[in-house]
Write a protein that holds these residues in place. Sequence first.
Motif, short mmCIF file in Angstrom:
data_model
loop_
_atom_site.label_atom_id
_atom_site.label_comp_id
_atom_site.label_asym_id
_atom_site.label_seq_id
_atom_site.Cartn_x
_atom_site.Cartn_y
_atom_site.Cartn_z
N GLY A 134 0.78 -1.23 0.00
CA GLY A 134 0.00 0.00 0.00
C GLY A 134 0.81 1.27 0.00
O GLY A 134 0.26 2.37 0.07
N LEU A 135 2.14 1.17 -0.09
CA LEU A 135 3.00 2.34 -0.02
C LEU A 135 3.01 3.07 -1.36
O LEU A 135 3.40 2.51 -2.37
CB LEU A 135 4.43 1.93 0.36
N PRO A 136 2.58 4.33 -1.40
CA PRO A 136 2.59 5.07 -2.67
C PRO A 136 4.00 5.45 -3.07
O PRO A 136 4.93 5.44 -2.26
CB PRO A 136 1.75 6.31 -2.34
N ASP A 137 4.17 5.81 -4.32
CA ASP A 137 5.47 6.25 -4.81
C ASP A 137 5.64 7.72 -4.45
O ASP A 137 5.38 8.62 -5.25
CB ASP A 137 5.56 6.05 -6.32
N ASP A 138 6.05 7.98 -3.20
CA ASP A 138 6.11 9.35 -2.69
C ASP A 138 7.52 9.93 -2.73
O ASP A 138 7.74 11.06 -2.29
CB ASP A 138 5.56 9.42 -1.27
N GLY A 139 8.49 9.14 -3.21
CA GLY A 139 9.86 9.62 -3.31
C GLY A 139 10.61 9.61 -2.00
O GLY A 139 11.79 9.99 -1.95
N ALA A 140 9.98 9.14 -0.92
CA ALA A 140 10.63 9.11 0.39
C ALA A 140 11.40 7.81 0.57
O ALA A 140 11.13 6.80 -0.08
CB ALA A 140 9.59 9.26 1.49
N VAL A 141 12.37 7.84 1.48
CA VAL A 141 13.10 6.64 1.86
C VAL A 141 12.18 5.78 2.73
O VAL A 141 11.51 6.30 3.63
CB VAL A 141 14.38 6.99 2.64
N THR A 142 12.12 4.49 2.46
CA THR A 142 11.22 3.60 3.20
C THR A 142 11.82 3.18 4.53
O THR A 142 12.93 2.63 4.58
CB THR A 142 10.89 2.35 2.37
N ILE A 143 11.12 3.44 5.62
CA ILE A 143 11.52 2.94 6.93
C ILE A 143 11.26 1.44 6.95
O ILE A 143 10.18 0.98 6.57
CB ILE A 143 10.74 3.64 8.05
N GLU A 144 12.24 0.67 7.40
CA GLU A 144 12.17 -0.78 7.32
C GLU A 144 12.13 -1.42 8.70
O GLU A 144 12.46 -0.80 9.70
CB GLU A 144 13.36 -1.32 6.53
N ARG A 145 11.69 -2.67 8.74
CA ARG A 145 11.77 -3.52 9.93
C ARG A 145 11.06 -2.91 11.14
O ARG A 145 11.53 -3.01 12.27
CB ARG A 145 13.22 -3.83 10.26
N VAL A 146 9.90 -2.31 10.91
CA VAL A 146 9.15 -1.70 12.00
C VAL A 146 8.52 -2.79 12.87
O VAL A 146 7.87 -3.71 12.37
CB VAL A 146 8.05 -0.77 11.45
N LEU A 147 8.72 -2.71 14.15
CA LEU A 147 8.14 -3.66 15.10
C LEU A 147 7.98 -2.94 16.44
O LEU A 147 8.95 -2.50 17.04
CB LEU A 147 9.04 -4.88 15.26
N THR A 148 6.74 -2.80 16.89
CA THR A 148 6.47 -2.00 18.08
C THR A 148 5.40 -2.67 18.92
O THR A 148 4.47 -3.28 18.39
CB THR A 148 5.98 -0.59 17.68
N ARG A 149 5.54 -2.53 20.23
CA ARG A 149 4.46 -2.89 21.14
C ARG A 149 4.31 -1.79 22.17
O ARG A 149 5.29 -1.38 22.80
CB ARG A 149 4.71 -4.23 21.83
N ILE A 150 3.08 -1.29 22.33
CA ILE A 150 2.76 -0.30 23.35
C ILE A 150 1.75 -0.92 24.31
O ILE A 150 0.72 -1.43 23.87
CB ILE A 150 2.18 0.98 22.73
N VAL A 151 2.06 -0.88 25.59
CA VAL A 151 1.18 -1.43 26.61
C VAL A 151 0.76 -0.31 27.54
O VAL A 151 1.60 0.40 28.11
CB VAL A 151 1.89 -2.56 27.40
N LEU A 152 -0.56 -0.14 27.70
CA LEU A 152 -1.15 0.92 28.53
C LEU A 152 -1.85 0.28 29.71
O LEU A 152 -2.92 -0.29 29.56
CB LEU A 152 -2.13 1.74 27.70
N THR A 153 -1.23 0.36 30.89
CA THR A 153 -1.75 -0.30 32.08
C THR A 153 -2.36 0.73 33.03
O THR A 153 -1.70 1.71 33.38
CB THR A 153 -0.62 -1.05 32.81
N PRO A 154 -3.63 0.51 33.46
CA PRO A 154 -4.26 1.48 34.36
C PRO A 154 -3.48 1.64 35.66
O PRO A 154 -2.94 0.68 36.20
CB PRO A 154 -5.65 0.87 34.61
N ALA A 155 -3.41 2.88 36.14
CA ALA A 155 -2.76 3.19 37.41
C ALA A 155 -3.56 4.27 38.11
O ALA A 155 -4.39 4.95 37.48
CB ALA A 155 -1.32 3.65 37.17
N ALA A 156 -3.31 4.44 39.39
CA ALA A 156 -3.98 5.49 40.18
C ALA A 156 -5.50 5.43 39.99
O ALA A 156 -6.14 6.43 39.64
CB ALA A 156 -3.44 6.87 39.81
N ALA A 157 -6.06 4.23 40.20
CA ALA A 157 -7.51 4.01 40.09
C ALA A 157 -8.04 4.39 38.72
O ALA A 157 -9.18 4.82 38.57
CB ALA A 157 -8.25 4.78 41.18
#
Length: 207
Positions: A134-157
């Motif tokens: 789905g990446l368009p031909d935008d002329g930009a350098v492609t960021i590679e090997r993206v791998l992320t995890r975000i964990v949002l844990t409730p705190a302070a009630a």
Amino acid sequence: MIALGLAVLLVGTPGTARAIDAASAAWSLARVVDGISVWSAETPRGFWGYARGRVEASPEAIFHRIGNFEGLPKVFPWLDRVQVLERGDRTALVYFHYDLPWPLSDRSYTAQHRWWTEPTGTIVLDVEGADRLGLPDDGAVTIERVLTRIVLTPAAAGTATDVEYLFRADLAGMLPRAVRAQTAWKIPLNVMLSMRRSLAPRLASAR
């Protein structure tokens, strides 16, 4: 201690076979900013960053902000274009374009997002690069090997959230090794600082 925390964090992560080396890597503390601690590591698969800190907002409020993909350019610097290519109930394929300052070339990538809420109220967001899907031909350098995890844990009630942010990506192009290494931990740090800044007006008006 960091290795144990990461091992727990990585359970069920997309691309776990590629991410598991992060848990056994030699992590070092890179920076502590306003109570947010950030670590960095290098493995054969690339550079990693891991940030941990508290944000004074509920997990739902934070996810509403970062899950509003089209609104992210108003939150994060240099991110000027976002397009949701596919969307499901708990998934989204999203295109991102960064207008970086000269002399850096612009960067772009697409990534598959998947999220869910644990019985405890913890919200987990996984992000995995989708190569050039789905990446368009935008002329930009492609960021590679993206791998992320975000964990949002409730705190302070439930009025605050303990945030964990694990990140890996290769900005590619002709960037020095030191820049790539720093970027891996600066992105989690800056995203968490942006979470705080973007939610601060809402918190202030609620008082």
